[in-house]
Scaffold this motif. Structure first.
Motif, short mmCIF file in Angstrom:
data_model
loop_
_atom_site.label_atom_id
_atom_site.label_comp_id
_atom_site.label_asym_id
_atom_site.label_seq_id
_atom_site.Cartn_x
_atom_site.Cartn_y
_atom_site.Cartn_z
N VAL A 1 -91.67 86.09 -16.22
CA VAL A 1 -91.13 86.18 -14.88
C VAL A 1 -90.04 84.81 -14.75
N ARG B 1 -96.06 95.44 -10.81
CA ARG B 1 -95.78 94.79 -9.92
C ARG B 1 -94.54 95.48 -9.42
N PHE C 1 -87.03 88.72 -9.89
CA PHE C 1 -87.41 88.47 -8.54
C PHE C 1 -88.90 89.56 -8.27
N ILE C 2 -89.98 89.10 -8.30
CA ILE C 2 -91.00 90.04 -7.95
C ILE C 2 -91.52 89.81 -6.57
N PRO C 3 -91.46 90.39 -5.55
CA PRO C 3 -92.14 90.27 -4.54
C PRO C 3 -93.49 90.36 -4.54
N PRO C 4 -94.14 89.46 -3.72
CA PRO C 4 -95.73 89.32 -3.59
C PRO C 4 -96.28 90.55 -3.19
N VAL C 5 -97.73 90.68 -3.84
CA VAL C 5 -98.27 91.87 -3.48
C VAL C 5 -98.65 92.17 -2.05
#
Lengths: 303, 187
Positions: A200, A170, A206-210
């Motif tokens: 997470v 991701r 912070f992981i941006p949405p796909v």
């Protein structure tokens, strides 16, 4: 040097290093600033792998994918002393024993052994997922971070390993779904998802949405769809995002519906079933997303 | 203040009670054989279901009770008191005052407009949005300390509150934030 220096003639900061002639040249006026560039490469030459191994005096770059970052000491098996003289029998035997023990105590305690095990597991998964090397490095780093924060206690190593791979994919913008990861790790998708959410949250990453677009090229490849159709599908997805049709919808389903629609528009129609199978969603999902898009996008289709 | 008032409904209140004495669950079963369920093989607690207010209370032999299913704070406390009264009436000796504490309140609400979750991920902070796994956005609010599951339809679930007031606070705070950042569109 070129980043700080500028050309004394015209003040241009864009300087070219020419390693063949050993000169630094201004890209604008051609002024030569320096004509004796030191060579930063090795002083030896090698013509094949064997020679390179023999001549190089440094090891591989450090990596997170090996438990000691690849900085371990290994004792050579060849019977030469440091002066390249042949060793006598007793000396050679002594070195042989040392080598054996060095190999055994390399993994000093159980935590290190666990890390080594987890990292080999990571490499295996990344190999079967065909991810590039930097993803594996990222995944290893995530796993190390989780280990340092004691997040692995009471959880399965496999789960955290799978979750780190997914998280790394991701972060690197790689299109890998949970389904694929669960297939190669032979683990429950829910368990991976749970571990993923847990790390997470705990690492407060912070992981941006796909973005559904990343899936489009993959799916169209698997379906054997032309580039033009792919382009149109991307446009459809962009439009759908703009119109807020994708909120709360799975990215794979959106991508599948866009591809389906694009395939109809360009005249090489794929069935909903084909598209759904590739995207690993149900036909119903494709249909629903498809009708969502149709309703809101002002596309007219003649059947 | 905005024109649209969110509709909040409390769905569940969980209350824990400490009696400060150990209980003999077998004698409770003997005293109230029709109203309680007790299967120590399956679950160490005794289950006491009330019809009105509709709740289930778990009673453990350590003298702790957990009451779930009430639709408001008052009803939850009422339910606990009723359970204690029933126990006393059936001949169980209870000394001292029970300590009652609300542990968790779950509420649902409707904001009355569609929410742009994809933008909200970037502006709200402390969020998690994984449409591949769950269609809602998980938002952890610091003050009041609650977790909100926010859906694109404008409906939400708020958990973790200890008081009814906190639910209201959280929902209004969220609404204000959503309007400020232009994340909600009313139809």
């Amino acid at each position: 040097m070129s980043s700080v220096a500028k050309c004394p003639e015209c003040g241009n900061r864009n300087l070219i290093k020419d390693y063949d002639s050993g000169e630094i040249i201004c890209s604008n006026c051609g002024y030569v600033l320096d004509d004796k560039l030191p060579d930063s490469g090795p002083e030896w030459r090698a013509f094949d792998d064997e020679q390179r191994n023999k001549r190089s005096r440094v090891g591989a770059p450090t990596t997170y994918t090996i438990h000691d970052k690849g900085l371990s000491t290994t004792i050579d098996w060849r019977r030469f002393s440091y002066t390249l003289k042949k060793m006598d029998q007793t000396k050679a035997l002594q070195i042989y024993n040392l080598r054996k023990w060095q190999r055994r105590i390399r993994l000093s305690d159980s935590s290190e052994r666990n890390l080594a095990f987890a990292l080999t597991e990571l490499s295996k998964i990344s190999m079967s997922l065909n991810t590039p090397k930097h993803v594996l490095e990222t995944a290893s780093l995530i796993y190390r971070k989780a280990l340092k924060k004691r997040l692995i206690r009471g959880r399965s190593i496999q789960g955290i390993v799978a979750a780190s791979i997914y998280m790394a994919c991701r972060l690197c913008g790689l299109a890998r779904t949970l389904d694929e990861i669960s297939k190669v790790t032979m683990m429950n998708k829910r368990e991976i998802a749970r571990s993923y959410r847990f790390i997470v949250k705990e690492l407060s990453e912070f992981i941006p949405p796909v973005d559904p677009i990343v899936y489009i090229s993959r799916f169209s490849n698997q379906l054997g769809i032309q580039g033009r159709t792919e382009e149109i599908a991307c446009e459809i997805v962009k439009k759908a995002i703009e119109l807020k049709l994708t909120c709360g919808r799975g990215p794979t389903g959106v991508a599948a519906a866009a591809l389906y629609l694009a395939s109809i528009l360009t005249g090489n129609r794929r069935t909903q079933r084909e598209v759904a199978e590739v995207a690993n969603v149900t036909e119903v999902t494709v249909r629903n997303r498809y009708s969502d898009i149709l309703k809101n996008l002002d596309i007219i289709i003649w059947v | 203040m905005s024109k649209v008032k969110p509709i909040i409904q409390i769905e569940n209140v969980v209350v824990s009670v400490t009696l400060n004495q150990s209980l003999d669950l077998m004698s409770v079963v003997k005293a109230l054989p029709d109203t309680v369920e007790y299967e120590p093989e399956q679950f160490p607690g005794l289950i006491f279901r009330l019809k009105k207010p509709k709740t289930a209370t778990l009673i453990f032999n350590s003298g702790r009770m957990v009451c779930t299913g009430a639709k408001s704070e008052d009803l939850a406390i009422k339910a606990v008191k009723r359970v204690i009264r029933e126990l006393k009436r059936s001949g169980i000796v209870l000394i001292g005052k029970p300590e009652i504490k609300i542990q968790n309140i779950v509420a649902s609400a409707n904001m009355g407009g569609r929410i742009d979750l994809e933008k909200a991920v970037f502006t709200l902070g402390r969020t998690m949005y994984e449409p591949e796994q769950f269609p809602g956005l998980i938002y952890r609010m610091d003050d009041p300390k609650v977790v909100i599951l926010l859906f694109a339809s404008g409906k939400l679930v708020c958990t973790g509150a200890k008081k009814e007031e906190e639910v209201k606070q959280a929902v209004y705070k969220l609404q204000k934030k959503l309007e400020e950042e232009d994340l909600i569109t009313y139809e």
